[in-house]
Design a protein around this motif. Sequence first.
Motif, PDB file in Angstrom:
ATOM      1  N   GLY A 128       4.923  22.039   5.304  1.00  0.00           N
ATOM      2  CA  GLY A 128       3.665  22.609   4.826  1.00  0.00           C
ATOM      3  C   GLY A 128       2.642  22.625   5.938  1.00  0.00           C
ATOM      4  N   PHE A 129       1.373  22.686   5.529  1.00  0.00           N
ATOM      5  CA  PHE A 129       0.304  22.785   6.511  1.00  0.00           C
ATOM      6  C   PHE A 129      -0.882  21.916   6.103  1.00  0.00           C
ATOM      7  CE2 PHE A 129       2.714  26.699   6.748  1.00  0.00           C
ATOM      8  CZ  PHE A 129       2.901  26.866   8.114  1.00  0.00           C
ATOM      9  N   ARG A 130      -1.453  21.225   7.097  1.00  0.00           N
ATOM     10  CA  ARG A 130      -2.680  20.469   6.915  1.00  0.00           C
ATOM     11  C   ARG A 130      -3.815  21.275   7.539  1.00  0.00           C
ATOM     12  NH1 ARG A 130       0.709  16.840   9.442  1.00  0.00           N
ATOM     13  NH2 ARG A 130      -0.772  16.670  11.185  1.00  0.00           N
ATOM     14  N   CYS A 131      -4.912  21.450   6.784  1.00  0.00           N
ATOM     15  CA  CYS A 131      -5.939  22.414   7.189  1.00  0.00           C
ATOM     16  C   CYS A 131      -7.333  21.801   7.190  1.00  0.00           C
ATOM     17  CB  CYS A 131      -5.927  23.614   6.240  1.00  0.00           C
ATOM     18  SG  CYS A 131      -4.295  24.382   6.047  1.00  0.00           S
ATOM     19  N   ARG A 132      -8.229  22.434   8.001  1.00  0.00           N
ATOM     20  CA  ARG A 132      -9.610  21.954   8.130  1.00  0.00           C
ATOM     21  C   ARG A 132     -10.650  23.068   8.034  1.00  0.00           C
ATOM     22  NH1 ARG A 132     -10.836  16.847  10.059  1.00  0.00           N
ATOM     23  NH2 ARG A 132      -9.054  15.462  10.392  1.00  0.00           N
ATOM     24  N   SER A 133     -10.258  24.273   7.684  1.00  0.00           N
ATOM     25  CA  SER A 133     -11.222  25.366   7.494  1.00  0.00           C
ATOM     26  C   SER A 133     -10.603  26.391   6.569  1.00  0.00           C
ATOM     27  CB  SER A 133     -11.593  26.021   8.829  1.00  0.00           C
ATOM     28  OG  SER A 133     -10.481  26.747   9.346  1.00  0.00           O
ATOM     29  N   LEU A 134     -11.444  27.238   5.982  1.00  0.00           N
ATOM     30  CA  LEU A 134     -10.912  28.277   5.097  1.00  0.00           C
ATOM     31  C   LEU A 134      -9.981  29.204   5.861  1.00  0.00           C
ATOM     32  CD1 LEU A 134     -10.867  29.531   2.282  1.00  0.00           C
ATOM     33  CD2 LEU A 134     -12.837  30.924   2.949  1.00  0.00           C
ATOM     34  N   ARG A 135     -10.305  29.480   7.120  1.00  0.00           N
ATOM     35  CA  ARG A 135      -9.415  30.322   7.925  1.00  0.00           C
ATOM     36  C   ARG A 135      -8.029  29.686   8.027  1.00  0.00           C
ATOM     37  NH1 ARG A 135     -11.292  32.288  13.797  1.00  0.00           N
ATOM     38  NH2 ARG A 135     -12.644  33.540  12.455  1.00  0.00           N
ATOM     39  N   GLN A 136      -7.982  28.382   8.233  1.00  0.00           N
ATOM     40  CA  GLN A 136      -6.692  27.705   8.331  1.00  0.00           C
ATOM     41  C   GLN A 136      -5.960  27.687   6.985  1.00  0.00           C
ATOM     42  OE1 GLN A 136      -7.287  23.824  10.083  1.00  0.00           O
ATOM     43  NE2 GLN A 136      -7.882  24.673  12.073  1.00  0.00           N
ATOM     44  N   SER A 152      -1.523  12.939   6.521  1.00  0.00           N
ATOM     45  CA  SER A 152      -1.229  12.870   7.957  1.00  0.00           C
ATOM     46  C   SER A 152       0.093  12.159   8.218  1.00  0.00           C
ATOM     47  CB  SER A 152      -2.371  12.156   8.694  1.00  0.00           C
ATOM     48  OG  SER A 152      -2.492  10.805   8.257  1.00  0.00           O
ATOM     49  N   GLU A 153       0.601  11.421   7.241  1.00  0.00           N
ATOM     50  CA  GLU A 153       1.864  10.709   7.375  1.00  0.00           C
ATOM     51  C   GLU A 153       3.020  11.418   6.677  1.00  0.00           C
ATOM     52  OE1 GLU A 153       1.313   6.616   6.027  1.00  0.00           O
ATOM     53  OE2 GLU A 153      -0.813   6.773   6.534  1.00  0.00           O
ATOM     54  N   THR A 154       2.716  12.252   5.706  1.00  0.00           N
ATOM     55  CA  THR A 154       3.765  12.781   4.833  1.00  0.00           C
ATOM     56  C   THR A 154       4.041  14.273   5.010  1.00  0.00           C
ATOM     57  OG1 THR A 154       2.117  13.104   3.096  1.00  0.00           O
ATOM     58  CG2 THR A 154       3.344  11.030   3.054  1.00  0.00           C
ATOM     59  N   VAL A 155       3.061  15.033   5.490  1.00  0.00           N
ATOM     60  CA  VAL A 155       3.226  16.485   5.637  1.00  0.00           C
ATOM     61  C   VAL A 155       3.546  16.807   7.087  1.00  0.00           C
ATOM     62  CG1 VAL A 155       2.168  18.749   5.369  1.00  0.00           C
ATOM     63  CG2 VAL A 155       1.623  16.911   3.743  1.00  0.00           C
ATOM     64  N   PHE A 215       0.839  -1.198   0.000  1.00  0.00           N
ATOM     65  CA  PHE A 215       0.000   0.000   0.000  1.00  0.00           C
ATOM     66  C   PHE A 215       0.873   1.247   0.000  1.00  0.00           C
ATOM     67  CE2 PHE A 215      -2.583  -3.349   1.756  1.00  0.00           C
ATOM     68  CZ  PHE A 215      -3.844  -3.119   1.241  1.00  0.00           C
ATOM     69  N   GLU A 216       0.307   2.341  -0.510  1.00  0.00           N
ATOM     70  CA  GLU A 216       1.052   3.597  -0.586  1.00  0.00           C
ATOM     71  C   GLU A 216       1.119   4.334   0.744  1.00  0.00           C
ATOM     72  OE1 GLU A 216       0.553   5.107  -5.151  1.00  0.00           O
ATOM     73  OE2 GLU A 216      -1.042   5.660  -3.746  1.00  0.00           O
ATOM     74  N   SER A 217       0.217   4.024   1.657  1.00  0.00           N
ATOM     75  CA  SER A 217       0.205   4.689   2.961  1.00  0.00           C
ATOM     76  C   SER A 217      -0.506   3.799   3.963  1.00  0.00           C
ATOM     77  CB  SER A 217      -0.511   6.049   2.887  1.00  0.00           C
ATOM     78  OG  SER A 217      -1.892   5.871   2.581  1.00  0.00           O
ATOM     79  N   TYR A 218      -0.232   4.014   5.244  1.00  0.00           N
ATOM     80  CA  TYR A 218      -0.939   3.279   6.283  1.00  0.00           C
ATOM     81  C   TYR A 218      -2.407   3.667   6.311  1.00  0.00           C
ATOM     82  CZ  TYR A 218       3.380   1.358   8.135  1.00  0.00           C
ATOM     83  OH  TYR A 218       4.546   0.654   8.270  1.00  0.00           O
ATOM     84  N   ALA A 219      -2.686   4.934   6.039  1.00  0.00           N
ATOM     85  CA  ALA A 219      -4.078   5.375   6.004  1.00  0.00           C
ATOM     86  C   ALA A 219      -4.878   4.554   4.997  1.00  0.00           C
ATOM     87  CB  ALA A 219      -4.151   6.863   5.658  1.00  0.00           C
ATOM     88  N   ILE A 278       0.093  22.792   0.886  1.00  0.00           N
ATOM     89  CA  ILE A 278      -1.081  23.100   1.711  1.00  0.00           C
ATOM     90  C   ILE A 278      -2.123  22.037   1.385  1.00  0.00           C
ATOM     91  CG2 ILE A 278      -2.838  24.801   2.290  1.00  0.00           C
ATOM     92  CD1 ILE A 278      -0.943  26.974   1.258  1.00  0.00           C
ATOM     93  N   THR A 279      -2.460  21.211   2.370  1.00  0.00           N
ATOM     94  CA  THR A 279      -3.308  20.057   2.123  1.00  0.00           C
ATOM     95  C   THR A 279      -4.462  20.004   3.127  1.00  0.00           C
ATOM     96  OG1 THR A 279      -2.231  18.489   3.640  1.00  0.00           O
ATOM     97  CG2 THR A 279      -1.193  18.817   1.475  1.00  0.00           C
ATOM     98  N   THR A 280      -5.340  19.062   2.895  1.00  0.00           N
ATOM     99  CA  THR A 280      -6.324  18.706   3.912  1.00  0.00           C
ATOM    100  C   THR A 280      -5.632  17.843   4.966  1.00  0.00           C
ATOM    101  OG1 THR A 280      -7.035  17.078   2.242  1.00  0.00           O
ATOM    102  CG2 THR A 280      -8.475  18.953   2.625  1.00  0.00           C
ATOM    103  N   ASP A 281      -6.370  17.494   6.014  1.00  0.00           N
ATOM    104  CA  ASP A 281      -5.750  16.865   7.187  1.00  0.00           C
ATOM    105  C   ASP A 281      -6.246  15.438   7.378  1.00  0.00           C
ATOM    106  OD1 ASP A 281      -4.195  16.578   9.444  1.00  0.00           O
ATOM    107  OD2 ASP A 281      -5.698  17.441  10.784  1.00  0.00           O
ATOM    108  N   TRP A 282      -6.138  14.637   6.318  1.00  0.00           N
ATOM    109  CA  TRP A 282      -6.520  13.232   6.424  1.00  0.00           C
ATOM    110  C   TRP A 282      -5.790  12.431   5.359  1.00  0.00           C
ATOM    111  CZ3 TRP A 282     -10.951  16.687   6.185  1.00  0.00           C
ATOM    112  CH2 TRP A 282     -11.283  17.100   4.888  1.00  0.00           C
ATOM    113  N   GLY A 283      -6.040  11.135   5.348  1.00  0.00           N
ATOM    114  CA  GLY A 283      -5.386  10.277   4.370  1.00  0.00           C
ATOM    115  C   GLY A 283      -3.876  10.294   4.528  1.00  0.00           C
ATOM    116  N   ALA A 284      -3.179  10.110   3.432  1.00  0.00           N
ATOM    117  CA  ALA A 284      -1.721  10.013   3.463  1.00  0.00           C
ATOM    118  C   ALA A 284      -1.058  11.279   3.971  1.00  0.00           C
ATOM    119  CB  ALA A 284      -1.199   9.679   2.070  1.00  0.00           C
TER     120      ALA A 284
END
Length: 357
Positions: A298-306, A289-292, A147-151, A281-287
């Motif tokens: 970079g930054f993992r984000c969950r809202s437009l403010r972030q 969470s292991e690579t960023v 697999f490409e990631s544990y996620a 600049i990514t979302t905060d799930w999937g791979a």
Amino acid sequence: MRFHVVNLPHTQTTRSYSPCAYTQKVRRFCDMMSGLGHEVFLYASQENEAACAELVTIVTKDEQREWFGNNDFFDGPINITWGKNDEHWVITNGRAAAAIAERAQPRDFLCIIGGTCQEAIGAALPHLMTVEFGIGYSGVFAKYRVFESYAWMHAVHGAHTTLPGIMSDRGRFFDAVIPNYFEAPEFPFSAEKDDYYLFIGRLIEAKGYQIAVDTCRALDRRLVIAGAGTPPEFGEYVGVVDPVRRGELMSRARAVFVPSLYLEPFGGVHVEAMLCGTPVITTDWGAFSETVQQGVTGFRCRSLRQFCAAADAVDDLDYQAIRDYAVGRFSTDVVAQQYEDYFRHLETLWGDGFYAL
């Protein structure tokens, strides 16, 4: 060791097919295993840049044009279907199985990248050890899987269990997680950045390009967009780009947006950007969470403010450190040894397997 590697029916194993991540995994896998001194047989179309002992053509370019029409990626998405009974799969699977049977020796590995669409090849060659060597999809079938990631391993493993209750599921000692891998010299490093952000990828809702648009619009920032599909009204669209232009755009961007809305199995674009020394600049799930590394690469984000805060903060990151991190984790030089170790692990199954000392 000896490897029989089967490509997809709609592409050529060349660098120009860079929009197809799986074709590039095939090409680079052949290069890595050949570079380690192993014997690689590649079953693919007519054009090839992968290192191999033998290229066996299982589909011609004329057949590809008949089946898929446009198949160069630069005029839009390729019209391939993913049903295992579709003509292009049935024909290429049959040809691959027959050609491999002529060349196979005991203890060879059969390496598959098309999931259940290529399951028939493994079924026709039960004496070989079939390995799905780069799983970023859900249609798995092989006994041995990388697999490409544990996620993604956990997502697929959970989705396929038939036992009641998550604690009733069981891990698999001869599965593995090995990240996607890249040729670092293909990605130019630049410590100087221009005043734009970049989204590069398929222009579909699931890839989250709208988040890049909304962020740059809110901040009144320049956004460059590259990839196949219908571009949004906001941003400067540059179409589908070749590997050279991709490197230029990535290396000079202030940051690259990879805000996938789904559980990303890997998302190679964000690693390509980091190889250029560019923050992501990514979302905060999937791979991700292991690579960023949050606040480092970079930054993992969950809202437009972030997302907006991340776009403002990327200029403070260390571009050389981002490049060094990516090379140290995702370059073919590093990942080749992980595959070597994995296949050596599988070789123990010809003996005591888990109990080998």
